[in-house]
Write a protein that holds these residues in place. Structure first.
Motif, mmCIF file in Angstrom:
data_model
loop_
_atom_site.group_PDB
_atom_site.id
_atom_site.type_symbol
_atom_site.label_atom_id
_atom_site.label_comp_id
_atom_site.label_asym_id
_atom_site.label_seq_id
_atom_site.Cartn_x
_atom_site.Cartn_y
_atom_site.Cartn_z
ATOM 1 N N ALA A 88 0.827 -1.209 0.000
ATOM 2 C CA ALA A 88 0.000 0.000 0.000
ATOM 3 C C ALA A 88 0.861 1.259 0.000
ATOM 4 O O ALA A 88 0.485 2.280 -0.596
ATOM 5 C CB ALA A 88 -0.938 -0.001 1.204
ATOM 6 N N ALA A 89 2.022 1.194 0.653
ATOM 7 C CA ALA A 89 2.928 2.344 0.660
ATOM 8 C C ALA A 89 3.446 2.624 -0.745
ATOM 9 O O ALA A 89 3.534 3.788 -1.167
ATOM 10 C CB ALA A 89 4.087 2.088 1.618
ATOM 11 N N ILE A 90 3.788 1.572 -1.474
ATOM 12 C CA ILE A 90 4.247 1.744 -2.850
ATOM 13 C C ILE A 90 3.129 2.340 -3.699
ATOM 14 O O ILE A 90 3.349 3.258 -4.512
ATOM 15 C CB ILE A 90 4.720 0.403 -3.444
ATOM 16 N N ALA A 91 1.905 1.844 -3.524
ATOM 17 C CA ALA A 91 0.762 2.360 -4.289
ATOM 18 C C ALA A 91 0.531 3.843 -3.989
ATOM 19 O O ALA A 91 0.241 4.634 -4.904
ATOM 20 C CB ALA A 91 -0.485 1.546 -3.971
ATOM 21 N N TRP A 92 0.653 4.250 -2.723
ATOM 22 C CA TRP A 92 0.472 5.656 -2.360
ATOM 23 C C TRP A 92 1.547 6.530 -2.991
ATOM 24 O O TRP A 92 1.249 7.612 -3.526
ATOM 25 C CB TRP A 92 0.479 5.813 -0.847
ATOM 26 N N LEU A 93 2.802 6.067 -2.970
ATOM 27 C CA LEU A 93 3.877 6.844 -3.579
ATOM 28 C C LEU A 93 3.654 6.998 -5.080
ATOM 29 O O LEU A 93 3.893 8.072 -5.654
ATOM 30 C CB LEU A 93 5.231 6.181 -3.296
ATOM 31 N N GLN A 94 3.178 5.940 -5.721
ATOM 32 C CA GLN A 94 2.861 6.055 -7.140
ATOM 33 C C GLN A 94 1.740 7.075 -7.364
ATOM 34 O O GLN A 94 1.782 7.860 -8.314
ATOM 35 C CB GLN A 94 2.443 4.689 -7.691
ATOM 36 N N ALA A 95 0.776 7.078 -6.469
ATOM 37 C CA ALA A 95 -0.366 7.992 -6.620
ATOM 38 C C ALA A 95 0.042 9.455 -6.507
ATOM 39 O O ALA A 95 -0.588 10.330 -7.112
ATOM 40 C CB ALA A 95 -1.436 7.664 -5.580
#
Length: 487
Positions: A88-95
């Motif tokens: 989820a942290a990776i997904a947030w950084l991508q967002a």
């Protein structure tokens, strides 16, 4: 104090920015020494961010590698929280705009680093992950109207009223003192590498936030646990050394001794990708015996795109890694110890919170697993910010404010003397006699500046832990990992 008083975040690295963005439904005051991403250790991070994203990988496998690297000194609940939150942290950084590297099929490209049993590291811009993540976080913070940033200030005192932290005082670039009131104070001030003669950190990563909280009575944990990166670029006379990322060894680079022989052969089953504490001790021994080198010539034409940061650093010092092995040395890199915190970043002092390297919730144990530091800053920084945004504002009134500072700084000659002491006594290999000698010298230096007082506490913790544990290795305890027979 007004009920609308802001949440004060001290420090503009990945942990501080993640906390500020998550807290931003509430008013946030972000205090930094320099503008933008300048001067943040996070910007220098070449390694990526670990997350169980590959086929067959799981947060449980990531957690297992984290605990093995940490010599099982980890808080297992914290580790499981970290690894479960990683995707989820990776997904947030991508967002928010981080463009992670992808393979030819458009999937996230996963690399491997020391201590990991499989590829699970995402990078952005090859070895420029820290800089790429910081650019996105700084842009997001600037776009958030609830975050007010004051750059060019060095926080040097905490305000306490009735035992609760209610603000800070800072010295501005022009020498003026300014007081800032807040409903909560978050320290995200980084590590202590600047106390050592060679470090991968900025020189001013000297433990100032840690020392400040200690002066106010905050509980501490595992201060003896200091990780040394095995492969900093060996530049004689330089204090803050460029890193030579561990991802190079993940891509097949080999450590060599002065005779060109493989340095890690027969030392550990993972060879060049053994946990950092083991590799750092081996490299330190080789440096004493004449030097250590990393041979990455096989990278060839991929150097400019895969490892542009290392290539530029080497060329700046007249070393061409495409044609010659890179001289390397261990350097103080990461502090696993720090202010004792819980999963929400709370310290033992009401109103005071901590995130990132200055904090210690036990997730790293006695030796941090590669590429878990940026992950920790995002996961626990955001968790803390969300908690603060949801917490009711605490109004305090009446009573005198007590100001607690860490005192004056050492003079440059005294600081250099302290760094030499720490390099001898608190390096990759330690022993009781050297620790005791350094403690006695620090007793004299402590009257001259707060850095010596912090170093004295670290030395005392190392002396008290008489047995080797992860990065805290004592040669008057047990031998280094026994040689193994290659499979």
């Amino acid at each position: 104090m007004s009920i609308d008083a802001p949440i004060i975040v001290v420090g503009g690295g990945i942990a501080g920015l993640s906390a500020a963005l998550a807290a931003a439904p509430a008013p946030v005051l972000l205090l930094t020494r320099r503008p933008g991403a300048v001067g943040a250790a996070s910007t220098l991070a070449q390694g990526g961010i670990a997350a169980a994203l590959g086929a067959g990988d799981t947060p449980a496998a990531h957690a297992r590698d984290t605990c093995v690297a940490g010599s099982h000194h980890n808080d297992v609940a914290m580790v499981e929280l970290l690894t479960a939150s990683a995707p989820a942290a990776i997904a947030w950084l991508q967002a928010i705009g981080v463009d992670f590297d992808r393979d030819g099929d458009g999937r996230l490209q996963l690399g491997r680093e020391g201590g990991h049993d499989r590829p699970r590291i995402v990078h952005a811009g090859g070895d420029g992950t820290g800089a790429a993540v910081m650019r996105a976080l700084v842009a997001a913070a600037r776009a958030e109207s609830r975050i007010h940033r004051v750059a060019g200030c060095d926080v040097d005192a905490l305000a306490l009223r009735d035992g609760r932290v209610v603000g800070v005082s800072a010295t501005l670039d022009d020498g003026r003192q300014q007081r800032f009131d807040g409903r909560a104070v978050v320290l995200a001030t980084g590590g202590i590498g600047g106390l050592f003669p060679a470090t991968s950190n900025p020189a001013d990563a000297d433990g100032g936030g840690l020392a400040l909280a200690m002066a106010a009575g905050a509980a501490i944990r595992d201060l003896e646990s200091v990780q040394f990166h095995p492969t900093a670029l060996a530049v004689p006379g330089m204090h803050s050394l460029p890193l030579v990322t561990e991802a190079l060894r993940g891509a097949g680079a080999r450590l060599l001794d002065r005779d060109g022989q493989p340095l890690m052969a027969g030392v550990h089953p993972l060879g060049d990708l053994a946990p950092r504490d083991i590799v750092a001790r081996r490299v330190a021994a080789a440096v004493r015996d004449g030097g250590a080198w990393l041979d990455a010539r096989h990278i060839g034409a991929a150097w400019p795109t895969a490892f542009p940061t290392v290539l530029a650093a080497c060329l700046a010092h007249a070393i061409d890694p495409r044609l010659q092995p890179i001289p390397v040395t261990p350097a103080a890199h990461f502090h696993m110890g720090g202010l004792a915190t819980d999963a929400d970043g709370r310290t033992s002092l009401p109103g005071l919170f901590a995130a990132g390297e200055v904090a210690c919730n036990g997730v790293h144990g006695a030796n941090r697993l590669a590429s878990n530091s940026l992950l920790e800053g995002v996961v626990f920084g955001r968790r803390l910010g969300h908690w603060l945004a949801a917490a009711p504002s605490t109004r305090t009134s009446g009573g005198e404010v007590e100001w607690v500072g860490h005192g004056r700084s050492l003079s440059p000659p005294a600081l250099q003397r302290l760094r030499v002491l720490m390099g001898v006594a608190m390096g990759p290999v330690r022993n009781g006699a050297a620790l005791q000698t350094a403690l006695l010298e620090c007793d004299a230096l402590a009257a001259e500046g707060w850095q010596a007082g912090l170093a004295r506490t670290m030395l005392a913790a190392a002396r008290q832990r008489r047995h080797s544990l992860g990065a805290h290795y004592r040669d008057d305890d047990a031998p280094i990992v026994a040689p193994v027979t290659a499979a």
